[in-house]
Scaffold this motif. Structure first.
Motif, short mmCIF file in Angstrom:
data_model
loop_
_atom_site.label_atom_id
_atom_site.label_comp_id
_atom_site.label_asym_id
_atom_site.label_seq_id
_atom_site.Cartn_x
_atom_site.Cartn_y
_atom_site.Cartn_z
N THR A 150 0.81 -1.21 0.00
CA THR A 150 0.00 0.00 0.00
C THR A 150 0.85 1.26 0.00
O THR A 150 1.76 1.42 0.81
CB THR A 150 -0.92 0.01 1.24
OG1 THR A 150 -1.73 -1.16 1.22
CG2 THR A 150 -1.81 1.24 1.24
N VAL A 203 0.76 5.22 0.71
CA VAL A 203 -0.03 6.23 1.42
C VAL A 203 0.45 7.62 1.02
O VAL A 203 1.64 7.92 1.13
CB VAL A 203 0.08 6.06 2.94
CG1 VAL A 203 -0.78 7.12 3.64
CG2 VAL A 203 -0.35 4.66 3.37
N LEU A 207 2.49 5.77 10.98
CA LEU A 207 2.39 4.68 10.01
C LEU A 207 3.63 3.79 10.06
O LEU A 207 3.53 2.56 10.05
CB LEU A 207 2.19 5.25 8.61
CG LEU A 207 0.79 5.77 8.29
CD1 LEU A 207 0.80 6.60 7.01
CD2 LEU A 207 -0.21 4.62 8.17
N ARG A 208 4.79 4.40 10.13
CA ARG A 208 6.03 3.61 10.24
C ARG A 208 6.09 2.91 11.60
O ARG A 208 6.43 1.73 11.69
CB ARG A 208 7.24 4.51 10.06
CG ARG A 208 7.49 4.93 8.63
CD ARG A 208 7.93 3.75 7.77
NE ARG A 208 8.25 4.17 6.41
CZ ARG A 208 7.63 3.72 5.33
NH1 ARG A 208 6.65 2.83 5.42
NH2 ARG A 208 7.99 4.15 4.14
N HIS A 229 3.86 -0.03 8.92
CA HIS A 229 3.60 0.11 7.48
C HIS A 229 4.93 0.10 6.72
O HIS A 229 5.83 0.88 7.01
CB HIS A 229 2.85 1.41 7.20
CG HIS A 229 2.57 1.64 5.75
ND1 HIS A 229 1.64 0.89 5.06
CD2 HIS A 229 3.11 2.49 4.85
CE1 HIS A 229 1.61 1.29 3.81
NE2 HIS A 229 2.49 2.26 3.65
N GLU A 230 5.02 -0.78 5.75
CA GLU A 230 6.27 -0.93 5.00
C GLU A 230 6.19 -0.34 3.60
O GLU A 230 7.21 -0.31 2.89
CB GLU A 230 6.66 -2.41 4.92
CG GLU A 230 6.94 -3.03 6.29
CD GLU A 230 7.31 -4.50 6.19
OE1 GLU A 230 7.18 -5.08 5.08
OE2 GLU A 230 7.71 -5.08 7.21
N ALA A 274 -3.91 5.91 11.18
CA ALA A 274 -2.76 5.01 11.05
C ALA A 274 -3.15 3.59 11.47
O ALA A 274 -2.72 2.61 10.84
CB ALA A 274 -1.60 5.52 11.90
N ILE A 282 -5.34 2.00 8.64
CA ILE A 282 -4.60 1.68 7.42
C ILE A 282 -3.68 0.48 7.64
O ILE A 282 -3.48 -0.34 6.74
CB ILE A 282 -3.80 2.92 6.95
CG1 ILE A 282 -4.78 3.99 6.43
CG2 ILE A 282 -2.79 2.56 5.87
CD1 ILE A 282 -4.15 5.33 6.15
N THR A 283 -3.14 0.35 8.84
CA THR A 283 -2.21 -0.75 9.11
C THR A 283 -2.89 -1.98 9.70
O THR A 283 -2.23 -2.99 9.98
CB THR A 283 -1.09 -0.29 10.07
OG1 THR A 283 -1.69 0.18 11.29
CG2 THR A 283 -0.26 0.81 9.44
#
Length: 406
Positions: A2, A4, A20-21, A25-26, A301, A304-305
């Motif tokens: 994904t 973003v 996010l990190r 999230h990668e 966040a 999304i994750t």
């Protein structure tokens, strides 16, 4: 994986990129903002920045190197002009087109403009950005006089900073009291008296009808003479991108408890949103505060994750003026009575008091002036729905710990 895309590199945008990190999230993260500076804190602009107590490095949310080190592409001076929701792309003013799998709008708010003669004057000041704060700082100093149109928190904080820098200050408010839209009468009366005690002139029920070379002209014909005029009459949600994309908007971008908009691939966070507040019966509000930006950044966040959503938080706000720290928790909507704890006399040497807004025996909101225990206990009672005894609440000899146990 994904991708973003975050539009808006303020407190909300910078925070959600980092979260996010942190949440694992990668995929690709692109953070685009209109201003030339990396994400920074805005509250100090009307206080520490004006008084020269901090520099740009002190304002930054994180060092600029943080973004590259965490694989976040930071695009500064990038203005988004349109969203193509069907194609999942965003168009920028320079013609660039950026695709996304998930889009986060963190576009913030903009200063409400005056619609009177002289409102278009380039020397007229406002206070939303670092550039605005620099212009205001240059206008202040010994022997200078600042006229402030609007008696809200920004206006009062600017007046306090102006006095600290040796400038005269006059606040012009069209309502019959300062903070009329956002605070109790008790709090308004306290800040009016406290500012006057510090040499600020406050004019209420006074409407500005024009801005002239020498200051602000009032409806009754008086001229409020000033070397500079600051406009602080509220803010509007920056929801133009959302409207253009067909997203549901009402006093801002309408979002759910996960910060998701009416488009399942688009989230919105921060000042631009009209959001449900679970701790207040889920009623929707547009909240302009750093805590709100942080809470919604966590919501987006997490969604999304794929993490569990964060616990609902009680809204809270703060303002620093002179040696006074105001902390507010909750929202007063629906309150049927107020309980004052402590002495709200602005002439006191060490003012400390709190105003509790109750519905029946439940606290909905607390306004605390130099009263940390009252703020903390009030915030907890709001979140838990703890019933209170109003008589004990009003009695400073009864500890807040004892009041909070019900």
């Amino acid at each position: 994986m994904t991708k973003v895309l975050i539009i808006g590199a303020g407190h909300a945008g910078g925070t959600v990129a980092a979260l996010l990190r942190q949440y694992g999230h990668e995929g690709e993260i692109v953070l685009a903002g209109e201003e030339p500076a990396p994400p920074y804190q805005r509250p100090p602009l009307s206080k520490a920045w004006l008084k020269g107590e901090t520099d740009l490095e002190g304002l930054l949310l994180r060092p600029e190197s943080f973004y590259a080190e965490h694989g976040i592409e930071l695009r500064l001076g990038a203005s988004a002009t349109a969203i193509n929701a069907a194609a999942r792309t965003v168009i920028f003013a320079d013609g660039a087109v950026e695709s996304y799998d998930a889009l986060i709008l963190a576009t913030g708010s903009t200063a409400r403009k005056l619609t009177i003669p002289g409102a278009e004057r380039p020397e007229l000041l406002e206070l939303r950005t670092l550039v605005d704060a620099e212009r205001l700082k240059a206008a202040l100093g010994p022997g200078r006089r600042l006229a402030i149109i609007g008696g809200g928190y920004v206006g009062l904080e600017a007046a306090a900073s102006a006095r600290a820098l040796g400038s005269d200050a006059v606040v012009v408010e069209r309502m019959d009291r300062v903070l009329a839209r956002v605070a109790s009468h008790t709090l308004s009366d306290f800040f009016t008296g406290y500012h006057r005690r510090h040499g600020v002139e406050i004019l209420t029920s006074a409407e500005v009808t024009a801005v002239e070379d020498d200051g602000a002209r009032l409806a009754d014909g008086r001229l409020v003479e000033a070397d500079a005029v600051l406009v602080g009459v509220g803010a509007l949600a920056c929801d133009q991108l959302a409207l253009g994309a067909g997203l549901t908007c009402e006093n801002g971008v309408v979002v759910d408890e996960t910060a998701r908009t009416s488009d399942p691939a688009i989230w919105a966070i921060g000042d631009a949103t009209f959001r449900p507040v679970p701790t207040h019966a889920g009623r929707r509000h547009r909240l302009e505060s750093v805590p709100n930006a942080l809470e919604q950044a966590k919501q987006a966040a997490a969604a999304i994750t794929g993490r569990a959503p964060p616990a609902a938080e009680v809204p809270w706000f703060w303002s620093d003026q002179y040696d006074v720290k105001l902390q507010i928790a909750g929202l007063p909507d629906g309150a049927d009575r107020q309980v004052v704890r402590g002495d709200p006399d602005p002439a006191g040497d060490s003012p400390s008091f709190a105003v509790f807004h109750l519905q029946g025996d439940r606290v909905l909101c607390v306004e605390a002036v130099n009263a940390g225990p009252e703020f903390m206990a009030g915030r907890m009672m709001i979140g838990r729905g703890t019933p209170v005894d109003p008589e004990k609440l009003a009695d400073p000899s009864v500890s807040m710990k004892a009041v909070a146990v019900g």
